[in-house]
Design a protein around this motif. Structure first.
Motif, PDB file in Angstrom:
ATOM      1  N   MET A  66      42.325  10.627  38.994  1.00 44.48           N
ATOM      2  CA  MET A  66      41.990  11.035  40.349  1.00 44.48           C
ATOM      3  C   MET A  66      41.216  12.358  40.328  1.00 44.48           C
ATOM      4  O   MET A  66      40.197  12.509  41.024  1.00 44.48           O
ATOM      5  N   LEU A  67      41.669  13.315  39.532  1.00 47.49           N
ATOM      6  CA  LEU A  67      40.974  14.596  39.425  1.00 47.49           C
ATOM      7  C   LEU A  67      39.573  14.419  38.843  1.00 47.49           C
ATOM      8  O   LEU A  67      38.622  15.069  39.280  1.00 47.49           O
ATOM      9  N   LEU A  68      39.438  13.543  37.880  1.00 49.91           N
ATOM     10  CA  LEU A  68      38.138  13.270  37.283  1.00 49.91           C
ATOM     11  C   LEU A  68      37.177  12.688  38.315  1.00 49.91           C
ATOM     12  O   LEU A  68      36.017  13.100  38.407  1.00 49.91           O
ATOM     13  N   GLU A  69      37.651  11.759  39.128  1.00 51.12           N
ATOM     14  CA  GLU A  69      36.830  11.163  40.178  1.00 51.12           C
ATOM     15  C   GLU A  69      36.423  12.216  41.216  1.00 51.12           C
ATOM     16  O   GLU A  69      35.292  12.209  41.710  1.00 51.12           O
ATOM     17  N   GLN A  70      37.338  13.118  41.539  1.00 51.91           N
ATOM     18  CA  GLN A  70      37.030  14.171  42.516  1.00 51.91           C
ATOM     19  C   GLN A  70      35.939  15.094  41.969  1.00 51.91           C
ATOM     20  O   GLN A  70      35.049  15.514  42.697  1.00 51.91           O
ATOM     21  N   ARG A  71      36.011  15.405  40.686  1.00 57.89           N
ATOM     22  CA  ARG A  71      34.992  16.277  40.081  1.00 57.89           C
ATOM     23  C   ARG A  71      33.630  15.590  40.086  1.00 57.89           C
ATOM     24  O   ARG A  71      32.619  16.216  40.318  1.00 57.89           O
ATOM     25  N   LYS A  72      33.621  14.290  39.807  1.00 57.62           N
ATOM     26  CA  LYS A  72      32.353  13.549  39.820  1.00 57.62           C
ATOM     27  C   LYS A  72      31.752  13.541  41.219  1.00 57.62           C
ATOM     28  O   LYS A  72      30.559  13.699  41.384  1.00 57.62           O
ATOM     29  N   GLY A  73      32.615  13.347  42.227  1.00 49.26           N
ATOM     30  CA  GLY A  73      32.128  13.331  43.602  1.00 49.26           C
ATOM     31  C   GLY A  73      31.617  14.677  44.069  1.00 49.26           C
ATOM     32  O   GLY A  73      30.644  14.761  44.816  1.00 49.26           O
TER      33      GLY A  73
END
Length: 76
Positions: A66-73
């Motif tokens: 989830m944190l990885l996806e947030q950083r990508k976004g």
């Protein structure tokens, strides 16, 4: 080192394509590195403990994803 006909070896496939030459754990046919040492939890308590550990592990993985996806976004 050559093995006599009566000596047993693990025989598991190794990364280099050969076979493991370690001695198997009694009755399993595989060495301690290739699955001969554990057959998993047998008691209800042991199965519950393993289940809880797996749930905790997957929760940590889900948070990391989830944190990885947030950083990508945020960066894109």
């Amino acid at each position: 080192m050559s093995l006599s006909q009566t000596e047993q070896v693990c025989g598991a496939r190794t990364r280099d394509g050969g076979t493991c030459q370690e001695a198997p754990i009694n009755g399993t046919g595989r060495c301690r590195l290739h699955g001969g040492a554990s057959t998993g939890p047998k008691t209800a308590e042991g199965r519950k403990r393993t289940s809880e550990a797996n749930k905790q592990r997957w929760r940590k993985i889900a948070v990391a994803l989830m944190l990885l996806e947030q950083r990508k976004g945020a960066s894109g």
